[in-house]
Write a protein that holds these residues in place. Structure first.
Motif, short mmCIF file in Angstrom:
data_model
loop_
_atom_site.label_atom_id
_atom_site.label_comp_id
_atom_site.label_asym_id
_atom_site.label_seq_id
_atom_site.Cartn_x
_atom_site.Cartn_y
_atom_site.Cartn_z
N PRO A 36 0.80 -1.23 0.00
CA PRO A 36 0.00 0.00 0.00
C PRO A 36 0.84 1.28 0.00
O PRO A 36 0.33 2.35 -0.31
CB PRO A 36 -0.83 -0.13 1.30
N ASP A 37 2.11 1.19 0.35
CA ASP A 37 2.98 2.36 0.30
C ASP A 37 3.49 2.63 -1.11
O ASP A 37 4.06 3.69 -1.38
CB ASP A 37 4.18 2.18 1.23
N TYR A 38 3.28 1.68 -1.99
CA TYR A 38 3.82 1.78 -3.33
C TYR A 38 2.73 1.93 -4.39
O TYR A 38 2.91 2.60 -5.39
CB TYR A 38 4.67 0.54 -3.61
N PHE A 39 1.59 1.28 -4.16
CA PHE A 39 0.49 1.33 -5.12
C PHE A 39 -0.71 2.07 -4.52
O PHE A 39 -0.88 2.13 -3.30
CB PHE A 39 0.07 -0.09 -5.52
N SER A 40 -1.54 2.63 -5.40
CA SER A 40 -2.67 3.45 -4.95
C SER A 40 -3.75 2.58 -4.31
O SER A 40 -3.88 1.39 -4.64
CB SER A 40 -3.27 4.18 -6.16
N PRO A 41 -4.56 3.15 -3.40
CA PRO A 41 -5.65 2.40 -2.77
C PRO A 41 -6.64 1.86 -3.80
O PRO A 41 -7.19 0.76 -3.62
CB PRO A 41 -6.30 3.43 -1.85
N ARG A 42 -6.89 2.61 -4.86
CA ARG A 42 -7.85 2.15 -5.89
C ARG A 42 -7.33 0.89 -6.60
O ARG A 42 -8.10 -0.03 -6.89
CB ARG A 42 -8.12 3.27 -6.88
N PHE A 43 -6.02 0.88 -6.88
CA PHE A 43 -5.49 -0.31 -7.54
C PHE A 43 -5.52 -1.51 -6.60
O PHE A 43 -5.83 -2.64 -7.02
CB PHE A 43 -4.06 -0.08 -8.02
N ILE A 44 -5.18 -1.29 -5.34
CA ILE A 44 -5.19 -2.40 -4.38
C ILE A 44 -6.60 -2.99 -4.24
O ILE A 44 -6.78 -4.22 -4.19
CB ILE A 44 -4.66 -1.93 -3.01
N ALA A 45 -7.62 -2.10 -4.22
CA ALA A 45 -9.00 -2.59 -4.18
C ALA A 45 -9.33 -3.38 -5.45
O ALA A 45 -10.01 -4.41 -5.38
CB ALA A 45 -9.95 -1.41 -4.01
N PHE A 46 -8.84 -2.89 -6.58
CA PHE A 46 -9.06 -3.60 -7.85
C PHE A 46 -8.38 -4.95 -7.84
O PHE A 46 -8.95 -5.96 -8.26
CB PHE A 46 -8.50 -2.74 -9.00
N PHE A 47 -7.16 -5.00 -7.31
CA PHE A 47 -6.41 -6.26 -7.24
C PHE A 47 -7.12 -7.27 -6.34
O PHE A 47 -7.26 -8.45 -6.70
CB PHE A 47 -5.00 -5.99 -6.70
N GLN A 48 -7.59 -6.83 -5.18
CA GLN A 48 -8.23 -7.74 -4.25
C GLN A 48 -9.61 -8.19 -4.74
O GLN A 48 -10.03 -9.31 -4.44
CB GLN A 48 -8.36 -7.06 -2.89
N GLY A 49 -10.26 -7.34 -5.50
CA GLY A 49 -11.58 -7.71 -6.00
C GLY A 49 -11.56 -8.40 -7.34
O GLY A 49 -12.56 -8.95 -7.80
N GLY A 50 -10.38 -8.33 -7.98
CA GLY A 50 -10.28 -8.94 -9.31
C GLY A 50 -10.23 -10.42 -9.26
O GLY A 50 -10.47 -11.11 -10.22
#
Length: 261
Positions: free
Chosen positions: A247-261
């Motif tokens: 989370p310090d490297y990637f945006s919160p929106r991408f992390i949510a996309f990654f976890q929901g993908g």
């Protein structure tokens, strides 16, 4: 009176705004120069960034929707090292709390460690001790036999300077990381196809590919980017289901996309 006050506020804002923007612009250009290997430009831009803001930050918005980790001492030291200035590199890496801050970013910390090791190795080669002077034994004059003087031992083998290189994995992933940090997301997708499909490298490559495609999709720059991002996320999760993006490297929106993908 109110009109004069408004004029003063606007005048102060017009003077302060460029100063705020300049260090962000210098940092963005410096990161891009580092990605291209233009180390003299990197050093020049990072000097401007440090003059405006010398405090490392985990996430700062440079412009638009571009967010980056802000580590000007890291890049200033990297530029010094790449130009053969180990003293300058070590000085920058120890300034402004960088030594502690950079530990939260393993990829950047590993680059600094490689630089410190390379500088240490070069220092050791430069200060190699001279071989000892060998004094032949004194001849025993009481012996009637011919004196047997032992020849001096051969000199020690010459010291061969070893070039310390980045680890193979770091070298392979570095172009992708540099392109991603520089905002060249289309280049990340192209370069990801050149990464060897090893288990160690695959997860990192796929996450960088997914993050770059996700950013392109959100900006509307590439209609096919959403499908690329989803496919890369699926393959990354299949490669290693236990790992998550930092989370310090990637945006919160991408992390949510990654976890929901």
């Amino acid at each position: 009176m109110q009109g004069s006050r408004l004029f003063l506020i606007l005048a102060l804002a017009s003077v302060a705004a460029p100063a705020l923007a300049d260090w962000k612009q210098d940092y963005a250009r410096g990161v891009e120069a580092a990605g291209d290997g233009r180390w003299s430009d990197t050093a020049r831009y990072m000097q401007g960034a440090l003059a405006g803001n010398a405090t490392p930050e985990k996430r700062v918005r440079l412009y638009g929707q571009r967010y980056e980790v802000y580590v000007p001492q890291h890049y200033a030291g990297l530029a010094a090292w790449r130009q053969g200035d180990c003293t300058g590199a070590l000085r920058y890496w120890s300034q402004g709390g960088n030594a502690t801050f950079i530990q939260g970013f393993p990829d950047l910390a590993s680059v600094e460690q490689e630089g410190k090791s390379a500088c240490s190795s070069a220092s050791q080669v430069a200060t190699t001790e001279k071989p000892p002077v060998v004094t032949p034994p004194v001849e025993d004059r009481t012996d009637t036999r011919p004196s047997q003087v032992k020849p001096p031992p051969p000199p020690p083998p010459p010291v061969v300077e070893q070039t310390v290189q980045l680890s193979r994995d770091a070298l392979i992933l570095k172009p992708l990381v540099d392109a991603y940090l520089s905002g060249r997301y289309a280049d990340v997708i192209k370069l990801s196809a050149q990464v060897p499909p090893t288990q160690r490298l695959r997860w990192h490559m796929l996450v960088l590919r997914a993050a770059a495609a996700f950013t392109l999709a959100e900006s509307g720059a590439d209609d096919s980017a959403t499908a690329i991002a989803r496919k890369a996320v699926t393959e990354a999760r299949a490669s290693d289901a236990t790992r998550k993006p930092d989370p310090d490297y990637f945006s919160p929106r991408f992390i949510a996309f990654f976890q929901g993908g």
